[in-house]
Design a protein around this motif. Sequence first.
Motif, PDB file in Angstrom:
ATOM      1  N   ALA A 305       0.864  -1.184   0.000  1.00  0.00           N
ATOM      2  CA  ALA A 305       0.000   0.000   0.000  1.00  0.00           C
ATOM      3  C   ALA A 305       0.894   1.226   0.000  1.00  0.00           C
ATOM      4  O   ALA A 305       2.044   1.176   0.469  1.00  0.00           O
ATOM      5  N   ASN A 306       0.387   2.318  -0.552  1.00  0.00           N
ATOM      6  CA  ASN A 306       1.136   3.575  -0.469  1.00  0.00           C
ATOM      7  C   ASN A 306       0.148   4.721  -0.348  1.00  0.00           C
ATOM      8  O   ASN A 306      -1.016   4.604  -0.732  1.00  0.00           O
ATOM      9  N   LYS A 307       0.656   5.814   0.212  1.00  0.00           N
ATOM     10  CA  LYS A 307      -0.212   6.959   0.474  1.00  0.00           C
ATOM     11  C   LYS A 307       0.552   8.248   0.264  1.00  0.00           C
ATOM     12  O   LYS A 307       1.694   8.405   0.721  1.00  0.00           O
ATOM     13  N   ASP A 308      -0.095   9.178  -0.437  1.00  0.00           N
ATOM     14  CA  ASP A 308       0.460  10.524  -0.578  1.00  0.00           C
ATOM     15  C   ASP A 308      -0.058  11.405   0.544  1.00  0.00           C
ATOM     16  O   ASP A 308      -1.237  11.338   0.916  1.00  0.00           O
ATOM     17  N   VAL A 309       0.833  12.239   1.083  1.00  0.00           N
ATOM     18  CA  VAL A 309       0.452  13.255   2.064  1.00  0.00           C
ATOM     19  C   VAL A 309       0.722  14.604   1.412  1.00  0.00           C
ATOM     20  O   VAL A 309       1.872  14.956   1.120  1.00  0.00           O
ATOM     21  N   GLU A 310      -0.335  15.367   1.172  1.00  0.00           N
ATOM     22  CA  GLU A 310      -0.208  16.631   0.441  1.00  0.00           C
ATOM     23  C   GLU A 310      -0.887  17.749   1.229  1.00  0.00           C
ATOM     24  O   GLU A 310      -1.995  17.560   1.769  1.00  0.00           O
ATOM     25  N   PHE A 311      -0.203  18.876   1.280  1.00  0.00           N
ATOM     26  CA  PHE A 311      -0.813  20.050   1.906  1.00  0.00           C
ATOM     27  C   PHE A 311      -0.363  21.301   1.160  1.00  0.00           C
ATOM     28  O   PHE A 311       0.835  21.561   1.010  1.00  0.00           O
ATOM     29  N   TYR A 312      -1.362  22.040   0.656  1.00  0.00           N
ATOM     30  CA  TYR A 312      -1.096  23.271  -0.089  1.00  0.00           C
ATOM     31  C   TYR A 312      -1.976  24.381   0.483  1.00  0.00           C
ATOM     32  O   TYR A 312      -3.098  24.124   0.960  1.00  0.00           O
ATOM     33  N   HIS A 313      -1.482  25.598   0.416  1.00  0.00           N
ATOM     34  CA  HIS A 313      -2.272  26.746   0.881  1.00  0.00           C
ATOM     35  C   HIS A 313      -1.825  27.980   0.100  1.00  0.00           C
ATOM     36  O   HIS A 313      -0.766  27.998  -0.546  1.00  0.00           O
ATOM     37  N   GLY A 314      -2.645  29.012   0.160  1.00  0.00           N
ATOM     38  CA  GLY A 314      -2.297  30.225  -0.561  1.00  0.00           C
ATOM     39  C   GLY A 314      -3.343  31.299  -0.375  1.00  0.00           C
ATOM     40  O   GLY A 314      -4.279  31.175   0.435  1.00  0.00           O
ATOM     41  N   TYR A 315      -3.190  32.353  -1.159  1.00  0.00           N
ATOM     42  CA  TYR A 315      -4.098  33.502  -1.093  1.00  0.00           C
ATOM     43  C   TYR A 315      -4.418  33.882  -2.528  1.00  0.00           C
ATOM     44  O   TYR A 315      -3.533  34.227  -3.308  1.00  0.00           O
ATOM     45  N   THR A 316      -5.689  33.757  -2.879  1.00  0.00           N
ATOM     46  CA  THR A 316      -6.099  34.025  -4.252  1.00  0.00           C
ATOM     47  C   THR A 316      -7.370  34.852  -4.257  1.00  0.00           C
ATOM     48  O   THR A 316      -8.354  34.501  -3.566  1.00  0.00           O
ATOM     49  N   GLU A 317      -7.351  35.926  -5.057  1.00  0.00           N
ATOM     50  CA  GLU A 317      -8.522  36.783  -5.225  1.00  0.00           C
ATOM     51  C   GLU A 317      -9.134  37.189  -3.889  1.00  0.00           C
ATOM     52  O   GLU A 317     -10.344  37.145  -3.686  1.00  0.00           O
TER      53      GLU A 317
END
Length: 409
Positions: A305-317
């Motif tokens: 089994a495999n798992k991606d850990v992703e976290f993104y953030h930002g400021y738009t409009e």
Amino acid sequence: MKVPCFQCNVTTDLEINFEVKNFVCPNCQNLYIAAEDGLRSQRKFNYKEEHIGLQIGQKGNLKGEEYTVTGLLIKKTYGSYYWTEYILQGTSGNFIYLSEATGHWILLKDIEEKYDVKNHPKYIRHDDRVFDLYEYTDAEIVSAQGYFDFDIPSKKVSMFEYIAPPYILSIERLKDTENNFLGEHISVNEIKKAFPNTTLPRKYGTGLVEPFYLNVRNSAIVFCVIAILIFISHALIYSDQTKKVVLEKDFSFSEYNNKDFVSPSFTLEGGSAPMSIFVYTDTNNSWANVQIALVNETTNDEVYANKDVEFYHGYTEGENWTEGSNNEEFYLCGVKAGKYHLTITPQKPPEDLTNNNIRVSAVWNESSTWNAWIPVICMGLLMIVIYQLNKYFEQGRWAESDYSPFEEE
């Protein structure tokens, strides 16, 4: 008994073991009545439809005894509803009756019990069964063939039909004469087996006392018993089982990025249970990945089994936004007892210089009650489907009755 027909010059010859009061030529449907000087022509039936089904003189084996078709009556009610009743005599001299309508068959026998149906009761009891009123009507005999030990009535016969599928109580009255019959559904296959090489009417719709494919009440009892056994088995198997942490480790990407880590061996005891994998890493507008292999050291079977850990953030409009999480959880289902080890391979993109560690925990859980609830819920859903199909089936059965227990929708 050999009977020549004076209307069509066709002779019918059949060995009969009863006194014949009426005879109807199978070829032209001319009716003869018994007189002192023999059979005397009286009238002719004008029903023109070709008869499809059992024939006069045909022999068949039903319920372990050979029977001969000695007569048949075609009856009509409501102006356009027809059915056929066959009279059969066995080698022992007894009579049975077969009723066919829309390709569905009922085997009937005379009974001595009498019932007061003058006021059309909604139900009657017979042999500890409750029979519901299905129909009260007047039936006309529009055609006949063969030999009869009674006078075929020229007037309409009052009929009361009470059903408790697969059984039926049929009550026929003409003036002061009453004939009562107890019948049971008999399958087309049984008729074909008893009378092979016979062309039978096409079957359609729901039979008057045709049973549903399953006994709904018995099915519900069986499902309930199975559900109880599932819960009892689950309790016995997992009563002493507790959570077991088999791995809890922080991995430095500087040491283990794209490299395998092999855990110490561990032993699992008890029933099958899921293994929960918890992953945490400090991703920031990036991703990380962990691949896990569970290896059974006895059989060498491997589960990956495999798992991606992703976290993104930002400021738009003018709005802050986030996507993903630093935490992930996944499962290896149905891990059985045995000796195992884990092979873990963490990974992150080379351009991510801020994320230094990833934490992995592996816990072999006490078995969730979902293991028991899933089959029980499936059986419950199946029972609902069976109930609805049975309801639809019964609505079809009662569609032509004025006494249907189903309200019009």
